[in-house]
Write a protein that holds these residues in place. Structure first.
Motif, PDB file in Angstrom:
ATOM      1  N   GLY A   1       4.832  29.547   7.802  1.00 32.13           N
ATOM      2  CA  GLY A   1       4.454  29.200   6.436  1.00 32.13           C
ATOM      3  C   GLY A   1       5.376  29.835   5.415  1.00 32.13           C
ATOM      4  O   GLY A   1       6.072  30.816   5.706  1.00 32.13           O
ATOM      5  N   ILE A   2       5.401  29.253   4.220  1.00 33.37           N
ATOM      6  CA  ILE A   2       6.070  29.872   3.071  1.00 33.37           C
ATOM      7  C   ILE A   2       5.054  29.939   1.937  1.00 33.37           C
ATOM      8  O   ILE A   2       4.113  29.137   1.891  1.00 33.37           O
ATOM      9  N   TRP A   3       5.233  30.904   1.039  1.00 33.12           N
ATOM     10  CA  TRP A   3       4.261  31.067  -0.036  1.00 33.12           C
ATOM     11  C   TRP A   3       4.954  31.386  -1.351  1.00 33.12           C
ATOM     12  O   TRP A   3       6.137  31.713  -1.396  1.00 33.12           O
ATOM     13  N   ASP A   4       4.173  31.285  -2.433  1.00 36.61           N
ATOM     14  CA  ASP A   4       4.694  31.626  -3.752  1.00 36.61           C
ATOM     15  C   ASP A   4       3.541  32.070  -4.639  1.00 36.61           C
ATOM     16  O   ASP A   4       2.362  31.865  -4.302  1.00 36.61           O
ATOM     17  N   CYS A   5       3.891  32.695  -5.763  1.00 35.71           N
ATOM     18  CA  CYS A   5       2.894  33.135  -6.742  1.00 35.71           C
ATOM     19  C   CYS A   5       3.268  32.577  -8.104  1.00 35.71           C
ATOM     20  O   CYS A   5       4.324  32.912  -8.655  1.00 35.71           O
ATOM     21  N   TRP A   6       2.408  31.730  -8.627  1.00 34.47           N
ATOM     22  CA  TRP A   6       2.592  31.135  -9.961  1.00 34.47           C
ATOM     23  C   TRP A   6       1.834  31.988 -10.969  1.00 34.47           C
ATOM     24  O   TRP A   6       0.664  32.333 -10.752  1.00 34.47           O
ATOM     25  N   LYS A   7       2.488  32.387 -12.065  1.00 35.54           N
ATOM     26  CA  LYS A   7       1.869  33.254 -13.069  1.00 35.54           C
ATOM     27  C   LYS A   7       2.022  32.651 -14.453  1.00 35.54           C
ATOM     28  O   LYS A   7       3.082  32.134 -14.808  1.00 35.54           O
ATOM     29  N   ARG A   8       0.965  32.751 -15.219  1.00 35.02           N
ATOM     30  CA  ARG A   8       1.010  32.428 -16.643  1.00 35.02           C
ATOM     31  C   ARG A   8       0.067  33.387 -17.349  1.00 35.02           C
ATOM     32  O   ARG A   8      -1.151  33.306 -17.186  1.00 35.02           O
ATOM     33  N   GLY A   9       0.630  34.317 -18.117  1.00 34.57           N
ATOM     34  CA  GLY A   9      -0.211  35.329 -18.749  1.00 34.57           C
ATOM     35  C   GLY A   9      -0.862  36.190 -17.693  1.00 34.57           C
ATOM     36  O   GLY A   9      -0.195  36.758 -16.825  1.00 34.57           O
ATOM     37  N   THR A  10      -2.172  36.270 -17.729  1.00 33.58           N
ATOM     38  CA  THR A  10      -2.898  37.064 -16.743  1.00 33.58           C
ATOM     39  C   THR A  10      -3.329  36.232 -15.535  1.00 33.58           C
ATOM     40  O   THR A  10      -3.900  36.758 -14.588  1.00 33.58           O
ATOM     41  N   GLU A  11      -3.057  34.938 -15.589  1.00 30.94           N
ATOM     42  CA  GLU A  11      -3.468  34.045 -14.492  1.00 30.94           C
ATOM     43  C   GLU A  11      -2.443  34.091 -13.362  1.00 30.94           C
ATOM     44  O   GLU A  11      -1.241  34.008 -13.580  1.00 30.94           O
ATOM     45  N   LYS A  12      -2.941  34.224 -12.137  1.00 30.76           N
ATOM     46  CA  LYS A  12      -2.089  34.199 -10.953  1.00 30.76           C
ATOM     47  C   LYS A  12      -2.664  33.215  -9.943  1.00 30.76           C
ATOM     48  O   LYS A  12      -3.880  33.138  -9.751  1.00 30.76           O
ATOM     49  N   LEU A  13      -1.765  32.459  -9.313  1.00 32.70           N
ATOM     50  CA  LEU A  13      -2.178  31.503  -8.295  1.00 32.70           C
ATOM     51  C   LEU A  13      -1.258  31.661  -7.090  1.00 32.70           C
ATOM     52  O   LEU A  13      -0.048  31.429  -7.186  1.00 32.70           O
ATOM     53  N   PHE A  14      -1.834  32.068  -5.961  1.00 35.40           N
ATOM     54  CA  PHE A  14      -1.067  32.235  -4.725  1.00 35.40           C
ATOM     55  C   PHE A  14      -1.256  30.985  -3.858  1.00 35.40           C
ATOM     56  O   PHE A  14      -2.394  30.612  -3.549  1.00 35.40           O
ATOM     57  N   THR A  15      -0.150  30.374  -3.486  1.00 32.01           N
ATOM     58  CA  THR A  15      -0.212  29.124  -2.731  1.00 32.01           C
ATOM     59  C   THR A  15       0.771  29.161  -1.560  1.00 32.01           C
ATOM     60  O   THR A  15       1.669  30.005  -1.514  1.00 32.01           O
ATOM     61  N   CYS A  16       0.605  28.210  -0.636  1.00 33.56           N
ATOM     62  CA  CYS A  16       1.487  28.187   0.529  1.00 33.56           C
ATOM     63  C   CYS A  16       1.649  26.765   1.050  1.00 33.56           C
ATOM     64  O   CYS A  16       0.929  25.843   0.658  1.00 33.56           O
ATOM     65  N   ALA A  17       2.611  26.614   1.952  1.00 34.97           N
ATOM     66  CA  ALA A  17       2.837  25.351   2.653  1.00 34.97           C
ATOM     67  C   ALA A  17       3.163  25.669   4.109  1.00 34.97           C
ATOM     68  O   ALA A  17       3.684  26.749   4.429  1.00 34.97           O
ATOM     69  N   ILE A  18       2.856  24.733   4.986  1.00 37.84           N
ATOM     70  CA  ILE A  18       3.160  24.863   6.410  1.00 37.84           C
ATOM     71  C   ILE A  18       4.491  24.173   6.687  1.00 37.84           C
ATOM     72  O   ILE A  18       4.709  23.030   6.266  1.00 37.84           O
ATOM     73  N   VAL A  19       5.382  24.864   7.385  1.00 37.80           N
ATOM     74  CA  VAL A  19       6.689  24.306   7.711  1.00 37.80           C
ATOM     75  C   VAL A  19       6.546  23.343   8.884  1.00 37.80           C
ATOM     76  O   VAL A  19       5.851  23.636   9.873  1.00 37.80           O
ATOM     77  N   THR A  20       7.197  22.181   8.792  1.00 35.44           N
ATOM     78  CA  THR A  20       7.135  21.192   9.870  1.00 35.44           C
ATOM     79  C   THR A  20       8.522  20.912  10.433  1.00 35.44           C
ATOM     80  O   THR A  20       9.544  21.158   9.783  1.00 35.44           O
ATOM     81  N   THR A  21       8.537  20.371  11.645  1.00 37.46           N
ATOM     82  CA  THR A  21       9.769  19.991  12.317  1.00 37.46           C
ATOM     83  C   THR A  21       9.537  18.680  13.055  1.00 37.46           C
ATOM     84  O   THR A  21       8.461  18.077  12.951  1.00 37.46           O
ATOM     85  N   GLU A  22      10.534  18.218  13.794  1.00 36.83           N
ATOM     86  CA  GLU A  22      10.374  16.986  14.563  1.00 36.83           C
ATOM     87  C   GLU A  22       9.285  17.177  15.618  1.00 36.83           C
ATOM     88  O   GLU A  22       9.137  18.256  16.183  1.00 36.83           O
ATOM     89  N   ALA A  23       8.552  16.112  15.890  1.00 36.68           N
ATOM     90  CA  ALA A  23       7.495  16.178  16.896  1.00 36.68           C
ATOM     91  C   ALA A  23       8.100  16.298  18.298  1.00 36.68           C
ATOM     92  O   ALA A  23       9.211  15.820  18.556  1.00 36.68           O
ATOM     93  N   ASN A  24       7.374  16.936  19.194  1.00 38.65           N
ATOM     94  CA  ASN A  24       7.801  16.962  20.592  1.00 38.65           C
ATOM     95  C   ASN A  24       7.343  15.684  21.296  1.00 38.65           C
ATOM     96  O   ASN A  24       6.702  14.811  20.690  1.00 38.65           O
ATOM     97  N   GLU A  25       7.663  15.569  22.581  1.00 37.94           N
ATOM     98  CA  GLU A  25       7.365  14.338  23.316  1.00 37.94           C
ATOM     99  C   GLU A  25       5.874  14.036  23.355  1.00 37.94           C
ATOM    100  O   GLU A  25       5.464  12.885  23.290  1.00 37.94           O
ATOM    101  N   LEU A  26       5.063  15.066  23.462  1.00 34.07           N
ATOM    102  CA  LEU A  26       3.616  14.856  23.565  1.00 34.07           C
ATOM    103  C   LEU A  26       3.027  14.307  22.279  1.00 34.07           C
ATOM    104  O   LEU A  26       2.232  13.367  22.287  1.00 34.07           O
ATOM    105  N   THR A  27       3.403  14.888  21.150  1.00 36.59           N
ATOM    106  CA  THR A  27       2.742  14.553  19.883  1.00 36.59           C
ATOM    107  C   THR A  27       3.404  13.396  19.139  1.00 36.59           C
ATOM    108  O   THR A  27       2.852  12.905  18.173  1.00 36.59           O
ATOM    109  N   ARG A  28       4.572  12.962  19.595  1.00 32.99           N
ATOM    110  CA  ARG A  28       5.304  11.904  18.891  1.00 32.99           C
ATOM    111  C   ARG A  28       4.535  10.594  18.873  1.00 32.99           C
ATOM    112  O   ARG A  28       4.750   9.750  18.002  1.00 32.99           O
ATOM    113  N   SER A  29       3.642  10.403  19.825  1.00 36.23           N
ATOM    114  CA  SER A  29       2.847   9.174  19.848  1.00 36.23           C
ATOM    115  C   SER A  29       1.856   9.127  18.687  1.00 36.23           C
ATOM    116  O   SER A  29       1.322   8.063  18.362  1.00 36.23           O
ATOM    117  N   LEU A  30       1.603  10.275  18.061  1.00 33.98           N
ATOM    118  CA  LEU A  30       0.667  10.337  16.936  1.00 33.98           C
ATOM    119  C   LEU A  30       1.397  10.443  15.598  1.00 33.98           C
ATOM    120  O   LEU A  30       0.952   9.870  14.602  1.00 33.98           O
TER     121      LEU A  30
END
Length: 237
Positions: A129-158
């Motif tokens: 995962g990667i994350w970041d912190c968005w700030k405006r004044g006293t407001e803070k928002l911590f967010t993230c995203a999941i890193v993806t890659t090419e599917a393997n042979e098993l999951t490529r059918s989905l």
């Protein structure tokens, strides 16, 4: 791609795998959806121990004008070094997002059949995962995203993408903020071996993010809604 996943392992199981410092109780969740708070693990200030925290799933970069703009839940490994949305987080703010497995949908005509991908031996998955912190004044928002890659042979059918599942030997490099060599980091972001994964049926209730209980992985006894191939098997690898 990963837009829905589950984390129902016990705190004891997670502590044994990751050895993180926090000990607060964790509620099992079987249908985690975008914008919701999710558990993430990262290096603490001492750079020796892991800490656990909650991030909202859907990345908001620190430089965004508003907090309610596009919030990507996935970040393609191939775009981490060149997309401004992900570039700084990839360099400085990396995390592990524990998971018991994730969902993909098999499309058959008008039907969308939920499937659950997990370890054959039910081990925890470590999503990059990667994350970041968005700030405006006293407001803070911590967010993230999941890193993806090419599917393997098993999951490529989905789906043609899958979350990056880190091997235990790659945890340290991914989490260490001193690891800044992009070539080293990008080598980590590869499809996970299909030999240790399996796909099982999930309950159609998972189609609604309102359902978060264990019934998401309990398939109804009446399975007439399932399409089957000529040999009587489900049309998945």
């Amino acid at each position: 791609m990963c837009a829905r996943f589950a984390l129902y392992a016990s705190l004891k199981m997670m502590m044994e795998k990751y050895h993180f410092a926090d000990t607060s109780e964790i509620t099992p969740r079987f249908n985690i959806a975008p914008s919701q708070p999710i558990l993430a693990l990262g290096m603490k200030a001492d750079r020796r121990t892991l800490g656990a925290t909650q991030f909202h799933w859907g990345l908001v970069p620190y430089w965004a004008a508003e907090a309610n703009g596009p919030r990507p839940v996935n970040a393609k490994a191939e775009s981490l070094t060149n997309k401004p949305m992900f570039r700084d987080s990839f360099r400085k703010r990396r995390c592990i997002i524990p998971a018991s497995g994730y969902y993909e949908w098999l499309t058959k005509g008008r039907q969308k059949i939920p499937m659950f991908i997990r370890h054959k031996n039910l081990e925890l998955m470590s999503f990059a995962g990667i994350w970041d912190c968005w700030k405006r004044g006293t407001e803070k928002l911590f967010t993230c995203a999941i890193v993806t890659t090419e599917a393997n042979e098993l999951t490529r059918s989905l789906h043609d993408r899958m979350p990056v599942i880190l091997s235990p030997e790659d945890h340290a490099n991914w989490l260490d903020p001193n690891t800044t060599d992009q070539a080293t980091l990008l080598k980590i972001l590869k499809p996970y071996s299909e030999s240790v994964l399996e796909i099982i049926l999930a309950n159609p209730v998972v189609n609604s993010s309102k359902h978060e209980g264990p019934d998401c992985l309990i398939v109804p006894s009446a399975t007439a809604w399932l399409p089957v191939a000529d040999d009587g098997n489900l049309p998945i690898r």
